[in-house]
Design an enzyme around this catalytic site. Structure first.
Site, PDB file in Angstrom:
ATOM      1  N   GLU A   1       0.807  -1.225   0.000  1.00 38.73           N
ATOM      2  CA  GLU A   1       0.000   0.000   0.000  1.00 38.73           C
ATOM      3  C   GLU A   1       0.838   1.272   0.000  1.00 38.73           C
ATOM      4  OE1 GLU A   1      -2.950   0.013   3.098  1.00 38.73           O
ATOM      5  OE2 GLU A   1      -4.014  -1.700   2.259  1.00 38.73           O
TER       6      GLU A   1
ATOM      7  N   GLU B   1      -5.634  -8.520   1.132  1.00 36.16           N
ATOM      8  CA  GLU B   1      -6.258  -8.027   2.367  1.00 36.16           C
ATOM      9  C   GLU B   1      -7.723  -7.724   2.109  1.00 36.16           C
ATOM     10  OE1 GLU B   1      -4.442  -4.851   4.561  1.00 36.16           O
ATOM     11  OE2 GLU B   1      -2.409  -5.541   4.128  1.00 36.16           O
TER      12      GLU B   1
HETATM   13  C1  FCB Z   1      -4.336  -2.044   5.601  1.00 37.24           C
HETATM   14  C2  FCB Z   1      -2.944  -2.347   6.101  1.00 37.24           C
HETATM   15  C3  FCB Z   1      -2.927  -3.381   7.200  1.00 37.24           C
HETATM   16  C4  FCB Z   1      -4.039  -3.125   8.191  1.00 37.24           C
HETATM   17  C5  FCB Z   1      -5.358  -3.060   7.475  1.00 37.24           C
HETATM   18  C6  FCB Z   1      -6.545  -2.896   8.394  1.00 37.24           C
HETATM   19  O1  FCB Z   1      -4.333  -0.786   5.052  1.00 37.24           O
HETATM   20  O2  FCB Z   1      -2.136  -2.793   5.044  1.00 37.24           O
HETATM   21  O3  FCB Z   1      -1.666  -3.327   7.820  1.00 37.24           O
HETATM   22  O4  FCB Z   1      -3.791  -1.953   8.868  1.00 37.24           O
HETATM   23  O5  FCB Z   1      -5.332  -1.983   6.575  1.00 37.24           O
END
Ligand code: FCB
Length: 486
Positions: free
Chosen positions: A213, A393
């Site tokens: 990210e 994620e």
């Molecule tokens: C993402 C991050 C991870 C965690 C989630 C909730 O942006 O990559 O580390 O904080 O959000």
């Protein structure tokens, strides 16, 4: 101190009036669902029942080093910017730090066994740069590398495919002191670090992710300042974006000479919808999409920065001035896959602000909108071609508690995952080449500026004792994996 929203859009204030916590109320379909015994699927599965995934689908869960490992001062680990930031009064909720976190550094064997018990096929974790190079340069710290070697071997022993992220925000503090990501040199230091890691561990890890990210570093770390290193400097922010892209490209180049597996970036993408029918909102949503998505996708996948964003930043911006001959060729070197992280959509008004449309989670920045997952996955395939995708994620925080009966009933997370997996399934059915999906997160952990208040795990961590308890969602996920579908 009131904590800022975690992921505000560039330049625009998020509405403070977002409805909160609606997702913690489970819909009626959840009542009577499985609690903890892993028995027959019940109402949890009902609304999306009958969805089968491809037979080799990679069911996984994700974590990152600083958020779970603890052992902040052990075995030669250096300081990272998150050590500095979290130890600075007022920066994190309750002054929480990652000093101990989920103590995974010491408990990784137990955690590996939990993964096996859940049937995970893939585990995404990150490597801590300051464990490998305490100051971000020079000879590697063998004890740090050995930890990851043990972890990776333990995954293989349990039939779980490792997926390793090189950088999940824990920049060595010494490199921050030398300018951090504003310094072009740090991208080269990252390539050196990447090469060390590839040489030590590359043969055991089939999939590598470069920078987690980059947008969150840009927005939270350099625009809003509520993540490390805590800056509020838009001009610096977009130069940082360029250097993070460069770091990615240099790491890919290093991998091509040292490794034979696959490598790609990990991008958090947000569908940006106009908040109303006006042409002005439609235009604003397109520019917003430029800042949220195309600024990160285009340089890597097309070798160009999005012109609308460059125009909006202006010719004098440090990003524009920071681009050197050859950079975009480096940045756009072919990747093997794209990792997509999806949490929330944005609804953009004519004046470029964002407004909420759906119920928000315990994280005020997150609106719960499963269709956004479908939109993000299909859009990437439509606009950038049939690159293999992985979801690295997707998840929900909830204020979980350990019940007197020893169970954790996170019904809202089950609903969230079920609905998002149904959207994932739809995207796959419509031709998106998605190979795996990872819940954020395996374990409750240190959620950055929100500290330990937000629990994102499939596994509950009782921090005073470090006892692990599989939540209802973990039992549910195990059944999903066993059935290869919903
Ligand atoms: C993402 C991050 C991870 C965690 C989630 C909730 O942006 O990559 O580390 O904080 O959000």
């Amino acid at each position: 101190m009131s904590m800022p929203n975690r992921r505000p859009p560039h330049g625009a204030a998020l509405s403070a009036t977002a409805p909160r916590a609606a997702a913690t109320t489970a819909p009626a379909a959840e009542a009577g669902g499985d609690r903890s015994d892993g028995g027959t699927p019940q109402a949890d599965d009902a609304p999306a029942a009958g969805l089968r995934f491809p037979s080799d689908f990679g069911w996984g869960a994700a974590t990152s080093a600083y958020q779970i490992e603890g052992a902040a001062k052990e075995d030669g680990r250096g300081e990272s910017i998150w050590d500095t930031f979290s130890r600075t009064p007022g920066r994190t909720r309750n002054g929480d730090t990652g000093d101990v976190a989920a103590d995974h550094y010491h408990r990784y064997v137990e955690d590996l066994d939990l993964m096996r018990d859940m049937g995970l096929r893939s585990y995404r974790f990150s490597i801590s740069w300051p464990r490998v190079q305490a100051d971000g340069t020079g000879a590697p710290n063998q004890r740090g590398l050995d930890f990851y070697r043990r972890l990776i071997d333990g995954l293989h022993e349990r039939g779980i495919a490792p997926m390793a992220t090189l950088f999940h925000w824990d920049l060595p503090q010494a490199l921050q002191d030398a300018g951090g990501w504003e310094s072009r040199d740090v991208a080269h230091r990252f390539a050196d670090y990447a090469e060390i890691v590839f040489r030590a561990l590359g043969d055991r890890v089939p999939v590598w992710l470069t920078v987690n990210e980059p947008k969150t570093v840009v927005q939270n770390g350099y625009l809003e300042g509520h993540h490390a290193p805590g800056r509020q400097d838009p001009d610096a922010a977009y130069l940082v974006a360029h250097h993070l892209h460069l770091a990615h490209g240099l790491a890919v180049a290093a991998y091509r000479t040292t490794g034979s597996g696959r490598i790609g970036p990990a991008l958090n993408l947000h569908p940006c919808y106009p908040a109303d029918d006006s042409p002005a909102a439609a235009r604003a949503a397109i520019l917003h999409d430029g800042y949220e998505n195309r600024l990160y996708l285009d340089p890597v996948l097309t070798g160009r920065y999005p012109q609308d964003v460059l125009d909006d930043l202006g010719p004098g911006s440090r990003l524009v001035r920071g681009i050197r001959d050859g950079d975009l060729a480096t940045i756009s070197a072919p990747v093997d896959l794209l990792a997509v992280q999806y949490y929330t959509p944005y609804y953009v008004t004519a004046d470029g602000a964002t407004v909420p449309r759906w119920p928000t989670s315990q994280a005020s920045w997150q609106q719960i909108h499963p269709d956004g997952m479908y939109d993000v996955l299909t859009r990437v395939t439509r606009d950038y071609g049939p690159l293999p995708l992985t979801v690295t994620e997707n998840g929900l925080p909830s204020p979980d508690t350990l019940g007197a009966d020893g169970t954790v009933d996170d019904a809202a997370r089950v609903t969230f995952l079920r609905d998002h997996l149904a959207a994932v399934h739809r995207a796959v059915a419509d031709g998106v080449p998605l190979e795996s999906y990872h819940v954020w997160s395996l374990l409750d952990n240190f959620e950055w500026d929100a500290g330990y208040d937000q629990r994102w795990g499939l596994v509950y961590v009782d921090y005073p004792t470090q006892r692990r308890v599989l939540k209802r969602s973990a039992h549910w996920y195990r059944r999903v994996i066993a059935a290869n579908g919903l």
